[in-house]
Scaffold this active site. Sequence first.
Site, PDB file in Angstrom:
ATOM      1  N   ARG A 192      -2.088   9.505  11.840  1.00 22.75           N
ATOM      2  CA  ARG A 192      -2.491   8.124  12.130  1.00 22.75           C
ATOM      3  C   ARG A 192      -3.551   8.174  13.218  1.00 22.75           C
ATOM      4  O   ARG A 192      -3.398   8.872  14.228  1.00 22.75           O
ATOM      5  CB  ARG A 192      -1.268   7.341  12.585  1.00 22.75           C
ATOM      6  N   LYS A 234       2.385   4.572   1.503  1.00 25.36           N
ATOM      7  CA  LYS A 234       2.581   5.086   2.864  1.00 25.36           C
ATOM      8  C   LYS A 234       2.129   6.542   2.879  1.00 25.36           C
ATOM      9  O   LYS A 234       2.842   7.440   2.441  1.00 25.36           O
ATOM     10  CB  LYS A 234       4.046   4.989   3.299  1.00 25.36           C
ATOM     11  N   GLU A 281       0.871  -1.184   0.000  1.00 25.73           N
ATOM     12  CA  GLU A 281       0.000   0.000   0.000  1.00 25.73           C
ATOM     13  C   GLU A 281       0.903   1.227   0.000  1.00 25.73           C
ATOM     14  O   GLU A 281       2.067   1.164   0.401  1.00 25.73           O
ATOM     15  CB  GLU A 281      -0.879   0.048   1.261  1.00 25.73           C
ATOM     16  N   LYS A 336       7.992  -0.501   6.467  1.00 23.66           N
ATOM     17  CA  LYS A 336       7.804   0.759   5.745  1.00 23.66           C
ATOM     18  C   LYS A 336       9.023   0.983   4.863  1.00 23.66           C
ATOM     19  O   LYS A 336      10.161   0.907   5.313  1.00 23.66           O
ATOM     20  CB  LYS A 336       7.588   1.933   6.713  1.00 23.66           C
ATOM     21  N   GLU A 367      -5.569   6.589   8.436  1.00 22.20           N
ATOM     22  CA  GLU A 367      -4.832   7.852   8.356  1.00 22.20           C
ATOM     23  C   GLU A 367      -5.799   8.958   7.971  1.00 22.20           C
ATOM     24  O   GLU A 367      -6.558   8.826   6.997  1.00 22.20           O
ATOM     25  CB  GLU A 367      -3.733   7.747   7.297  1.00 22.20           C
ATOM     26  N   ARG A 408      -2.560   8.732  17.151  1.00 21.08           N
ATOM     27  CA  ARG A 408      -1.549   7.814  17.671  1.00 21.08           C
ATOM     28  C   ARG A 408      -0.903   8.366  18.936  1.00 21.08           C
ATOM     29  O   ARG A 408      -0.428   7.629  19.786  1.00 21.08           O
ATOM     30  CB  ARG A 408      -0.487   7.565  16.599  1.00 21.08           C
TER      31      ARG A 408
END
Length: 530
Positions: free
Chosen positions: A234, A229, A227, A400, A277, A249
């Site tokens: 977040r 980033k 996917e 990531k 996100e 987050r």
Amino acid sequence: MKEFALLFSLLDQTNKTNEKIKILKKYFLAAPEKDKVWALALFMGNKPKKQVNSTLLRNWVIEMTGIPAWLFVESYGVVGDFAETASLLLEETEPEESRSLSDWFEFLKSLSKNTEEEKRQKVLKALSELGSWEKLVFIKLITGGFRIGVSHNLIVRAISENYGIEASVVFHRLMGHWNPETATFSELFLGENHLDDLSRPYPFCLAYALDTKGPETIGNPADWQAEWKWDGIRAQLIWRNGELYIWSRGEDLITEKFPELQQAKEILKDDIVLDGEILAFKNERPMPFGILQTRIGRKNVSKTHLKEAPAAFMIYDLLEYKREDYRNYPLSERRKIIEKLIAENPDQQTFRLSPTVKFDTWESLEKQWHTSREFCAEGLMLKKMDSPYLAGRKKGFWWKWKIAPLSIDGVLVYAQKGKGRRADLYSDYTFAVWDGEKLIPFAKAYSGLTDQEMGQVDYFIKRNVLEKFGPVRTVKPELVFEIGFEGIQESKRHKSGVALRFPRILRWRTDKKVKDADSLETLKEILRNY
């Protein structure tokens, strides 16, 4: 307080993980029930409201010690920490009795009703009753500056090992807005009837950074989902019992900050917790983080903000569905439920499933990875399709793969001493680029150099100061550094006309002369192409 101050001092004196866990386990087994809860609140970032500002407290410490103000300022410059400076200057005492940590929190709360003079009298009396380490902790608490080098994971491990509770359960019960004034340790952990907070989020699953070699080392491409980033906030979206909660987050409840997401109340039929996100999203594509940033920190979001930076929730994962914990289901199964949810609501545009990036080989994926900035993404996320949703950063399941940062070569023009262990080092730097014959400051950075390099730069600065402005020093423009950054936007507040996102030092360009540094035009060209 004596026991907590001892805990603080022991943790401060070691950087060994196992030793810290041993110290924490001993404290949580021996401390009074109420003190355990307050200690947990502090370690999880739930600090008390600041009751006295540093200027007032500095004046009161000067009054108690009889030292001149300039000596306090000079001492602070050497020590680098306000609370430590004050506690070292104050006379050492050995109190006959010590109030508990929870008693001191009651004391701090009571100060809010007092006048400045009443606060002065109470605080001076309190300082005269405390031992040196207790003074240090007390000053950090009263000025709102309490921080300690203990991660949430260490706290979770200590409690998990002490009481035989699964770490993921401990982590979950520590999340959310539980109140240390009313919660008990037993309610949090030791019983079936623990606090059932409908708004309680789950710990976020975090990814490890993929090294520069790329993904070839992590296995068969067919086992992985890719996917983009995304670069936003977040968040977890929680819909339980007809109530909506959105957590960042950073454990901030941000439900009211994004009124567009209230649309979830019309879409969601069953209780659900989603990870995703928050992005500024317009014309079917995400917008740079700087656009979303115009809404962050505002108490009220205007119609202009809603129009210029409309928010959308890009869904990554499913954590809970119909009050069942889905985190141990494979990612592929969790995603099917989200796909069904989106398919049932085709007309809405606010909630979107993070699209997968199709690929057959790692080589074909790398070609798409190079196009990340075209999609306003920071790179790619690689997730194993059979992976559970784990708390924290666990190696092997989520990676990531970030693209190289944007960069520009700048000249060091200003410097300031750091804090803590860097209190006697010039470690905070301001960099400039050429605008014609002039150097124009464009960014500040303080990370990226090794300790050895920082020592060399400090040596240069101390011998090449041109002017002094309070703690800031103008430095002879001779050193060139490559500055990396994740994003760039226009800014009326900055003399250069631009603001950088996450600037840091990539390397010291000892191979370049000052005249070889980049220009403001180069920086603006990056902005135009961003």
